[in-house]
Design a protein around this motif. Structure first.
Motif, PDB file in Angstrom:
ATOM      1  N   LYS A  65      65.148  29.171  36.373  1.00  0.00           N
ATOM      2  CA  LYS A  65      64.084  30.191  36.530  1.00  0.00           C
ATOM      3  C   LYS A  65      63.836  30.499  38.011  1.00  0.00           C
ATOM      4  CE  LYS A  65      61.338  29.419  32.406  1.00  0.00           C
ATOM      5  NZ  LYS A  65      60.295  28.522  31.918  1.00  0.00           N
ATOM      6  N   GLU A  73      66.649  32.635  39.222  1.00  0.00           N
ATOM      7  CA  GLU A  73      66.544  33.986  38.659  1.00  0.00           C
ATOM      8  C   GLU A  73      65.453  34.788  39.378  1.00  0.00           C
ATOM      9  OE1 GLU A  73      68.720  35.354  36.735  1.00  0.00           O
ATOM     10  OE2 GLU A  73      67.611  37.227  36.485  1.00  0.00           O
ATOM     11  N   ALA A  74      64.329  34.115  39.675  1.00  0.00           N
ATOM     12  CA  ALA A  74      63.232  34.809  40.377  1.00  0.00           C
ATOM     13  C   ALA A  74      63.705  35.270  41.750  1.00  0.00           C
ATOM     14  CB  ALA A  74      62.020  33.881  40.506  1.00  0.00           C
ATOM     15  N   ASP A 127      65.829  24.033  33.371  1.00  0.00           N
ATOM     16  CA  ASP A 127      65.298  25.395  33.138  1.00  0.00           C
ATOM     17  C   ASP A 127      64.488  25.861  34.337  1.00  0.00           C
ATOM     18  OD1 ASP A 127      66.436  25.562  30.744  1.00  0.00           O
ATOM     19  OD2 ASP A 127      64.614  25.221  29.553  1.00  0.00           O
ATOM     20  N   ILE A 128      63.733  24.928  34.926  1.00  0.00           N
ATOM     21  CA  ILE A 128      62.920  25.297  36.098  1.00  0.00           C
ATOM     22  C   ILE A 128      63.839  25.773  37.227  1.00  0.00           C
ATOM     23  CG2 ILE A 128      61.412  24.373  37.927  1.00  0.00           C
ATOM     24  CD1 ILE A 128      60.160  22.573  35.755  1.00  0.00           C
ATOM     25  N   ASN A 149      61.674  20.048  31.389  1.00  0.00           N
ATOM     26  CA  ASN A 149      62.628  21.176  31.509  1.00  0.00           C
ATOM     27  C   ASN A 149      63.129  21.400  32.936  1.00  0.00           C
ATOM     28  OD1 ASN A 149      62.449  21.830  28.767  1.00  0.00           O
ATOM     29  ND2 ASN A 149      60.501  22.882  29.153  1.00  0.00           N
TER      30      ASN A 149
END
Ligand SMILES: NC(=O)c1ccc[n+]([C@@H]2O[C@H](COP(=O)([O-])OP(=O)(O)OC[C@H]3O[C@@H](n4cnc5c(N)ncnc54)[C@H](OP(=O)(O)O)[C@@H]3O)[C@@H](O)[C@H]2O)c1
Length: 258
Positions: A249, A252-253, A245-246, A242
């Protein structure tokens, strides 16, 4: 114009270096840092004027290059001076123009919020800006001044958190990605110089190619990942883990903290 940089750490000094790389920039830059030796170093390196003690704030532009946790105390110190004549430029993460005005206790201040990145040191920052007086002459000057550090983008203030993730923080993630390439190249017997050249040209080439192509990223990937080829084997590893996605993420963090 007289410009004062308060805070000459990583980002403040990278911006000064970018601005001073333009030999036609003739305005006076003063630097004030909590640890005086640091402003002395910066003054010698970039030919700017060190300030040992803040005894007045008679500057046209005051650039705040301090960390978020240090802002409240600095605001207390600055409030001793008359504040309405200067334009404040803040690069302080997660501090809105309204919050800065509230902490200064003055909603008449001209504040330009910027979000640069460390590539300012080589005049390749992507710096976002927003201002409560976007059309003022000083604001225009500020934007021009930071265009010496790379490109500048006007964005609405509510986009600062996402921009911070995408351009302010992402160099760190990109360095992580490059580090993986680099370690792999060394492990396979390439010299440091060769590894850097291979990485740099492949990444710049891929970025340019995708930017200039009418094809989507998926189409570009498919054009390299031919069945039974070698690329597809590595692509499967990225997809199983992924990778995209990582990245999303991580961004987003960072956005949540910005
Ligand atoms: N680093 C990045 O990639 C990056 C990217 C975008 C935005 N920013 C923003 O830029 C700001 C600075 O980050 P940085 O990475 O440059 O931090 P930094 O390296 O820690 O630099 C901050 C500097 O501010 C000085 N300072 C603190 N309080 C002060 C005060 N009251 N008066 C004068 N100087 C003071 C510190 O002095 P001492 O030497 O005494 O500690 C230090 O040199 C942060 O708000 C950050 O969110 C950073």
């Amino acid at each position: 114009m007289k410009i004062l940089f308060i805070g000459t750490g990583h980002m403040g000094s990278a911006l000064i270096s970018g601005i001073k790389s333009n030999n036609n920039f003739k305005e006076q830059i003063f630097v004030f840092n909590r640890t005086y030796e640091k402003s002395l170093d910066v003054s010698k390196k970039y030919n700017v004027i060190p300030v040992k003690k803040l005894e007045h704030l008679n500057y046209d532009i005051v650039v705040l290059g301090i960390r978020p946790a240090d802002f409240e105390q600095l605001a207390v110190d600055l409030k001793k001076f008359t504040l309405e004549k200067q334009t404040f430029v803040t690069m302080i993460n997660a501090l809105s123009i309204k919050q800065a005005s509230d902490i200064f206790g003055n909603n008449k201040l001209n504040i330009v919020r910027i979000m640069p990145n460390m590539n300012a040191a080589i005049q390749q920052s992507v710096t976002a800006y927003s201002s409560n007086k976007i059309n003022s002459e000083v604001t225009k000057f500020v934007i021009e001044m930071f265009s010496n550090c790379g490109t500048v983008e006007e964005i609405p203030e509510d986009k600062f958190p996402a921009f911070t993730a995408l351009a302010g923080c992402s160099p760190s993630y990109i360095f992580t990605f490059l580090n993986g390439f680099y370690k792999y190249a060394l492990k396979n017997g390439f010299s440091k110089d060769q590894a850097y050249r291979i990485m740099k040209n492949t990444i710049i080439g891929s970025t340019e190619y995708s930017t200039n192509s009418d094809n989507s990223f998926d189409e570009l990937i498919n054009s390299i990942c031919v069945p039974n080829g070698s690329t597809i084997e590595g692509q499967k590893v990225l997809e199983t883990n992924n990778f995209q996605d990582i990245i999303i993420k991580a961004l987003e963090a960072a956005k949540q903290k910005s």
